[in-house]
Design an enzyme around this catalytic site. Structure first.
Site, PDB file in Angstrom:
ATOM      1  N   ASP A 184      -1.001   0.655   1.746  1.00  6.75           N
ATOM      2  CA  ASP A 184      -1.394   0.450   3.281  1.00  6.75           C
ATOM      3  C   ASP A 184      -2.094  -0.708   3.458  1.00  6.75           C
ATOM      4  O   ASP A 184      -3.249  -1.235   3.187  1.00  6.75           O
ATOM      5  CB  ASP A 184      -2.359   1.596   3.734  1.00  6.75           C
ATOM      6  CG  ASP A 184      -2.698   1.612   5.239  1.00  6.75           C
ATOM      7  OD1 ASP A 184      -2.859   0.825   5.917  1.00  6.75           O
ATOM      8  OD2 ASP A 184      -2.584   2.835   5.724  1.00  6.75           O
ATOM      9  N   HIS A 185      -1.493  -1.726   4.200  1.00  8.61           N
ATOM     10  CA  HIS A 185      -1.682  -3.021   4.269  1.00  8.61           C
ATOM     11  C   HIS A 185      -3.224  -3.286   5.048  1.00  8.61           C
ATOM     12  O   HIS A 185      -3.790  -4.210   4.864  1.00  8.61           O
ATOM     13  CB  HIS A 185      -0.699  -3.931   4.545  1.00  8.61           C
ATOM     14  CG  HIS A 185      -0.375  -4.144   6.443  1.00  8.61           C
ATOM     15  ND1 HIS A 185       0.078  -3.088   6.887  1.00  8.61           N
ATOM     16  CD2 HIS A 185      -0.946  -4.862   7.107  1.00  8.61           C
ATOM     17  CE1 HIS A 185       0.268  -3.375   8.331  1.00  8.61           C
ATOM     18  NE2 HIS A 185      -0.610  -4.689   8.376  1.00  8.61           N
ATOM     19  N   HIS A 247      -2.847   3.477   9.064  1.00  9.15           N
ATOM     20  CA  HIS A 247      -3.872   2.435   9.340  1.00  9.15           C
ATOM     21  C   HIS A 247      -5.197   2.925   9.557  1.00  9.15           C
ATOM     22  O   HIS A 247      -6.217   2.547   9.351  1.00  9.15           O
ATOM     23  CB  HIS A 247      -3.296   1.314  10.012  1.00  9.15           C
ATOM     24  CG  HIS A 247      -1.850   0.909   9.536  1.00  9.15           C
ATOM     25  ND1 HIS A 247      -1.632   0.704   8.111  1.00  9.15           N
ATOM     26  CD2 HIS A 247      -0.906   0.387  10.401  1.00  9.15           C
ATOM     27  CE1 HIS A 247      -0.296   0.315   8.125  1.00  9.15           C
ATOM     28  NE2 HIS A 247       0.102  -0.131   9.279  1.00  9.15           N
TER      29      HIS A 247
HETATM   30  C1  BG6 Z   1       3.004  -1.971  10.466  1.00  9.57           C
HETATM   31  C2  BG6 Z   1       3.629  -1.116  11.663  1.00  9.57           C
HETATM   32  O1  BG6 Z   1       2.490  -0.947   9.688  1.00  9.57           O
HETATM   33  O2  BG6 Z   1       1.815  -2.565  11.020  1.00  9.57           O
HETATM   34  C3  BG6 Z   1       3.708  -2.089  12.831  1.00  9.57           C
HETATM   35  O3  BG6 Z   1       4.677  -0.471  11.067  1.00  9.57           O
HETATM   36  C4  BG6 Z   1       2.649  -2.598  13.473  1.00  9.57           C
HETATM   37  O4  BG6 Z   1       4.397  -1.378  14.068  1.00  9.57           O
HETATM   38  C5  BG6 Z   1       1.718  -3.512  12.213  1.00  9.57           C
HETATM   39  O5  BG6 Z   1       2.846  -3.642  14.370  1.00  9.57           O
HETATM   40  C6  BG6 Z   1       0.525  -3.870  12.666  1.00  9.57           C
HETATM   41  O6  BG6 Z   1       0.036  -4.638  11.521  1.00  9.57           O
HETATM   42  P1  BG6 Z   1      -1.118  -5.822  11.910  1.00  9.57           P
HETATM   43  O7  BG6 Z   1      -1.364  -6.230  10.463  1.00  9.57           O
HETATM   44  O8  BG6 Z   1      -0.191  -6.894  12.477  1.00  9.57           O
HETATM   45  O9  BG6 Z   1      -2.088  -5.132  12.661  1.00  9.57           O
END
Ligand code: BG6
Length: 510
Positions: A184-185, A247
């Site tokens: 989960d990044h 997230h």
């Molecule tokens: C991804 C989603 O996991 O996270 C995207 O699939 C979203 O829809 C993105 O735009 C948001 O990531 P970050 O790091 O730009 O907040």
């Protein structure tokens, strides 16, 4: 890192993630000396690329996404030489012998090489690919001396609670839990990890971090962009699956968990799991009351027309997919009983910002005059995850001059004030952790299933009750007004972060 040999095998190598995120992150790690001398990358996919054409494509990604201070043409050229490509039909069991042979050819230390598989392909392929790798003996160590075999699984991990449980079961037939890294990044973001450090390395926050002092918590993750070219995926996902189930619930868990006994991966993950298990499940009747869903409609912002979601390429003209969710959650445990946690996320909102705001209870007795509208405002602690990562404490201060008039000001810390310090991209941190065998910032199987079980009643209610509204909101606005009402009925309000985030008190350009 000690000098061993790691081959990162990326499935889905011709996709966007590899080019935009994974290979630039690997280069940053290489540049910072975080990769062993004998590292290699093997891109795998159906596209008929050669090593050379794969390198050319990846070079474009490096040119665009590597920070300027890391650009060094000579080192880039050396890095690119370590990239290889293997064209195969990943869905055909018979092609995996060829993959095994290719890995053998790339091997520098025979079966002592470490293999890190990165599943960046469509999710329906996860279980079959794991089984094919298993069949040719690529999922298990062959001896005590052989290298590790680990797999990173991209999101989405399942489409609902049963499919997530099923995927866990399937993967566990071929890999053991300690080989599986569910990514989960958001957990790789520096400011998210700092929430742990801020909470558990300071003495002043934890005594206040509970129902006695906290009135409510809001978690916002807004995006200025629309769905872009991802309608194919997003149409069947929507904001609840795309952002909340993963997230935002991770942010909630990090903000709400009890202090772990140590910084050990399982100690931290046990506490996060307890939060997921304590989330109060909604009844079908509560869903429309507690969860507001919206979809952006066409609008004009500063003379510029913004497209409606239903006009985006690949979106059904009658689509009911939500691009916005605002919801109220309760954590039924001793610490948080009765404290609402509000979550909000959406596409095509006025600005891109992710923050967690802890609203403390106001002081019980006011002896000083306050600016109108501020009478019942307590202190706020804003944990800004992105952009302009930092921490902001809002508190009352005397307005200079005669009398005792109170206004709110901010005490703030910005990561940018740390000077040249490099903030690693989330993928860089996570890839590096996986190579070192540290799963702290990855999700354990039971936790993923628990988050799905929490959102499942919402998915079920939306699927079975067509009378639950999907509100339209003009692109470029903060979502449907019902999202404000959700808080207003409790006497609360969202914080509206400015576009100009650094001067939080001043003029707000939206
Ligand atoms: C991804 C989603 O996991 O996270 C995207 O699939 C979203 O829809 C993105 O735009 C948001 O990531 P970050 O790091 O730009 O907040």
């Amino acid at each position: 890192m000690e000098d061993k040999s790691i081959v990162s095998v990326i499935f889905g190598a011709s996709g966007d993630l590899t080019w935009r995120k994974l290979v630039p992150a690997l280069y940053d790690m290489y540049y910072r000396g975080l990769l062993p001398g004998g590292f290699k990358v093997l891109g795998v996919g159906r596209a008929q690329l050669t090593d050379e054409s794969f390198r050319e494509k990846m070079k474009e990604g490096l040119d665009r996404f590597v920070p300027a201070s890391f650009v060094d043409q000579q080192r880039m050229a050396h890095f690119l030489q370590q990239l290889h490509y293997h064209a195969m039909d990943t869905n055909a069991a018979k092609d995996y012998e060829g993959l095994r042979r290719r890995l053998g050819e790339l091997s520098q230390t025979a079966d002592r090489d470490d293999y890190l598989y990165y599943f960046a392909m469509p999710p329906f392929m996860y279980a079959p690919v794991a089984s094919y790798l298993h069949t040719v003996g690529l999922t298990r160590r062959t001896s005590a001396q052989s290298g590790f075999r680990r797999v990173i699984i991209e999101k989405p991990f399942g489409h609902d609670a049963p499919s997530a449980a099923n995927l866990n079961r399937e993967l566990l037939r071929y890999f053991s839990e300690d080989q599986i890294y569910r990514i989960d990044h958001y957990l790789g973001k520096e400011a998210v990890q700092n929430m742990l450090v801020m909470r558990f390395s300071n003495g002043i926050f934890e005594p206040l971090w509970n129902r006695n002092y906290v009135e409510y918590v809001e978690i916002t993750s807004s995006e200025a962009l629309g769905v872009g070219s991802r309608a194919g995926y997003y149409e069947s996902a929507g904001a609840l699956r795309d952002m909340v189930q993963n997230h935002l619930l991770q942010l909630l868990a990090i903000g709400a968990m009890d202090p772990p006994v140590s910084s050990d991966a399982n100690a931290i993950r046990n506490e996060m799991l307890k939060v997921f298990l304590s989330l109060r499940r909604m009844t079908p009747e509560q869903v429309p009351e507690y969860v507001i869903r919206g979809q952006y409609t066409g609008a004009v912002r500063r003379g510029e027309p913004l497209r409606a979601y239903r006009e985006e390429k690949g979106v059904a003209p009658e689509s009911k997919t939500e691009t916005f969710v605002a919801m109220k959650c309760y954590i039924d445990n001793w610490r948080w009983s009765g404290v609402p946690f509000y979550i909000r996320t959406g596409k095509c909102l006025p600005t891109r910002v992710t923050e967690v705001v802890v609203h403390f209870r106001p002081n019980p007795h006011h002896i000083f005059a306050r600016r109108s509208g501020m009478e019942n405002v307590g202190n706020q602690l804003v944990l800004r995850i992105q952009p302009d990562e930092g921490i902001l404490l809002r508190f009352g201060m005397k307005v200079p001059g005669a009398g005792f008039h109170v206004d709110q000001v901010s005490m703030d810390f910005h990561y940018s004030s740390l000077g040249e310090k490099h903030i690693p991209d989330a993928y860089e941190r996570l890839l590096s952790d996986c190579m070192m065998g540290d799963a702290t910032l990855y999700q354990r199987g039971d936790a993923v299933e628990a988050t799905w079980q929490y959102v499942q009643p919402i998915l079920d209610a939306w699927a079975s009750d067509p009378t639950i509204p999907l509100y339209g909101y003009p692109a470029g606005s903060w979502g449907p007004e019902q999202a404000d009402t959700l808080l207003a009925t409790d006497g609360h309000a969202w914080r509206y972060p400015c576009k100009n985030l650094t001067s939080d008190d001043g003029y707000c350009e939206l």
